[in-house]
Design an enzyme around this catalytic site. Sequence first.
Site, PDB file in Angstrom:
ATOM      1  N   LYS A 190       0.872  -1.185   0.000  1.00  0.00           N
ATOM      2  CA  LYS A 190       0.000   0.000   0.000  1.00  0.00           C
ATOM      3  C   LYS A 190       0.905   1.230   0.000  1.00  0.00           C
ATOM      4  O   LYS A 190       1.436   1.625   1.032  1.00  0.00           O
ATOM      5  CB  LYS A 190      -0.865  -0.028   1.259  1.00  0.00           C
ATOM      6  CG  LYS A 190      -2.201   0.690   1.175  1.00  0.00           C
ATOM      7  CD  LYS A 190      -2.141   2.149   0.841  1.00  0.00           C
ATOM      8  CE  LYS A 190      -2.114   3.070   2.039  1.00  0.00           C
ATOM      9  NZ  LYS A 190      -2.039   4.498   1.647  1.00  0.00           N
ATOM     10  N   GLU A 264       9.455   1.307  10.839  1.00  0.00           N
ATOM     11  CA  GLU A 264      10.446   2.353  10.533  1.00  0.00           C
ATOM     12  C   GLU A 264       9.717   3.684  10.682  1.00  0.00           C
ATOM     13  O   GLU A 264       8.938   4.067   9.807  1.00  0.00           O
ATOM     14  CB  GLU A 264      10.947   2.196   9.087  1.00  0.00           C
ATOM     15  CG  GLU A 264      11.663   0.900   8.804  1.00  0.00           C
ATOM     16  CD  GLU A 264      13.088   0.896   9.321  1.00  0.00           C
ATOM     17  OE1 GLU A 264      13.593   1.971   9.705  1.00  0.00           O
ATOM     18  OE2 GLU A 264      13.689  -0.185   9.363  1.00  0.00           O
ATOM     19  N   CYS A 298      13.286  10.792   7.044  1.00  0.00           N
ATOM     20  CA  CYS A 298      13.055  10.447   8.454  1.00  0.00           C
ATOM     21  C   CYS A 298      14.295  10.677   9.311  1.00  0.00           C
ATOM     22  O   CYS A 298      14.198  11.071  10.460  1.00  0.00           O
ATOM     23  CB  CYS A 298      12.617   9.003   8.544  1.00  0.00           C
ATOM     24  SG  CYS A 298      13.675   7.904   7.583  1.00  0.00           S
ATOM     25  N   GLU A 399       9.169  16.377  15.044  1.00  0.00           N
ATOM     26  CA  GLU A 399       9.565  16.120  13.648  1.00  0.00           C
ATOM     27  C   GLU A 399       8.774  17.053  12.728  1.00  0.00           C
ATOM     28  O   GLU A 399       7.554  17.009  12.701  1.00  0.00           O
ATOM     29  CB  GLU A 399       9.275  14.657  13.283  1.00  0.00           C
ATOM     30  CG  GLU A 399       9.747  14.321  11.887  1.00  0.00           C
ATOM     31  CD  GLU A 399       9.449  12.885  11.490  1.00  0.00           C
ATOM     32  OE1 GLU A 399       8.312  12.445  11.669  1.00  0.00           O
ATOM     33  OE2 GLU A 399      10.370  12.221  10.992  1.00  0.00           O
TER      34      GLU A 399
END
Length: 497
Positions: A190, A264, A298, A399
């Site tokens: 996906k 992750e 990331c 973040e």
Amino acid sequence: MQPSSTRPFPAFLEGGPKLLYIDGKHVPALSGKTFQTINPATGKVLAEVSQGAAEDIDVAVKAARRAFEGPWSKWRPADRQQVMSRLADLVDRHHDELAMLDTLDLGAPISRTILGRKRAGALLRYYGGLATSTHGETINSSFMPHDSLTYTLKEPVGVVGAINPWNGPIGMAIWKLCPVLASGCTVVLKPAEQTPLSALRLAELCIEAGIPDGVVNVVVGLGDAGAALAEHPGVDKIAFTGSTEVGRKIVRASAGNLKRLSMELGGKSANIVFADANMDIAVAGAAMAVYMNSGQICSAGTRMFVQRPIYDEFVERVAAFAKGIRVGDPLDESTQMGPLVSSEQLDRVCGYLQVGKEQGARALAGGARLTEGALADGYFVPPTLFVDVADDMRIAREEIFGPVAAALAFDDIDEVIARGNDSEYGLGGGVWTRDLNNAHLVAKGLRTGTVWVNCYQVLDPAVPFGGYKMSGFGRESGNEHIQEYFETKAVMVKLDQ
Ligand code: NAP
Ligand code: MG
């Protein structure tokens, strides 16, 4: 803004809505619904895409199960290796097209997406090697008699649900496919709703390479399609890359049949520059550790810790470097930084620029969306460097996932390791120094899955990548990665009958 590329427009984009890819066939979503994917450089619709949902996930999982129970999982390792090698050749041959799809869909400059060729081929070939070199072990059992044999078998875990974010579409799709193909598992992938195109094209190449129908299925859709995959009792493992927030939801959703999980997740990585660093290399390295891919990585080194004696000079030089980065049309070969992926991401990043200023930080470079000229319709934020930042400000803790660096001064090594670790995340980290002690003490001291020394953001198919703490668990790349796609069966044989 006119596309300035002389490269061919991908033929894949012609025709009607892009369909799901299930059991080796293009199929519309059962609901008949479609959604639009946008070119973030222009804000215009790029393609209409079928909107897969729970019922399509169910069909795809069943196809993946049939393929798993068919001949595929019993293929000889050398045959799986060969098919991966053919896929590597096809990806290489069609890489310009795949790169172009990502440039149009994500907004990453073509100068950057074309460089993905090397990694794509290296990943497929490395894991092709793992297909033939992964094995169980023989064990000298402590309690079995001499005439006995004890060994382990490595058996593929089954049907994998792979859920990806949008920030590196084709590379991430290949990364997810590699251990699946090498181990003999099957997959329902996906991709993120913002960047669904290149994964659909990759599925076609899988069939062309000779991978049997149903081994690789791609269901594009929104978050509900991902949620259906995480819950589905026919899925044995979820491999997720994305935000910590969605990662938590997946952990909960997967509890029904106790799926194997790898996560992750997000990061807020510390990049530490000592006064003895080679300044020329460290300035560019620390800047690109944040600004590469418009900061949408990331492991971006967004907390830039600089030792006090060089702090003022260093931040001035990073600011000058940031102002020199060519932001523009991703199709222009000279562009170094494109837009953010979506209007939502633009709002999120601009929100943080505002919060940073309100909390007292000062932008030495960038600091506001580009609203004039040819780029005004796209989602462009220039490379931004904040100074006058305190460790507890939101821009230094959360973040942002945009081209925003927070510079922080430090005095000594113990202090900077402690401040570096003062984060809920633990994905990456960097250290720039010519002193061996600084390098290795920081490498040992940081509670993160990767530490780069005098380099940053280097990914290697053979080197495990992943997070400590809320950056997730499990590793991608390297031998550890493929182990997560196997069950281990112990066989104990008494021979003296
Ligand atoms: P995201 O919002 O977490 O989405 C990731 C994927 O999960 C998308 O395909 C998304 O579908 C799907 N999803 C959404 N809700 C779901 C649910 N309830 N159950 C299952 N799947 C669901 O992340 P993103 O915004 O795409 O990407 C940015 C994030 O990814 C950042 O936090 C970044 O740090 C992280 N990331 C981590 C790594 C790493 O290796 N550690 C690498 C890259 C990115 P939709 O697209 O339809 O929402
Ligand atoms: Mg999302």
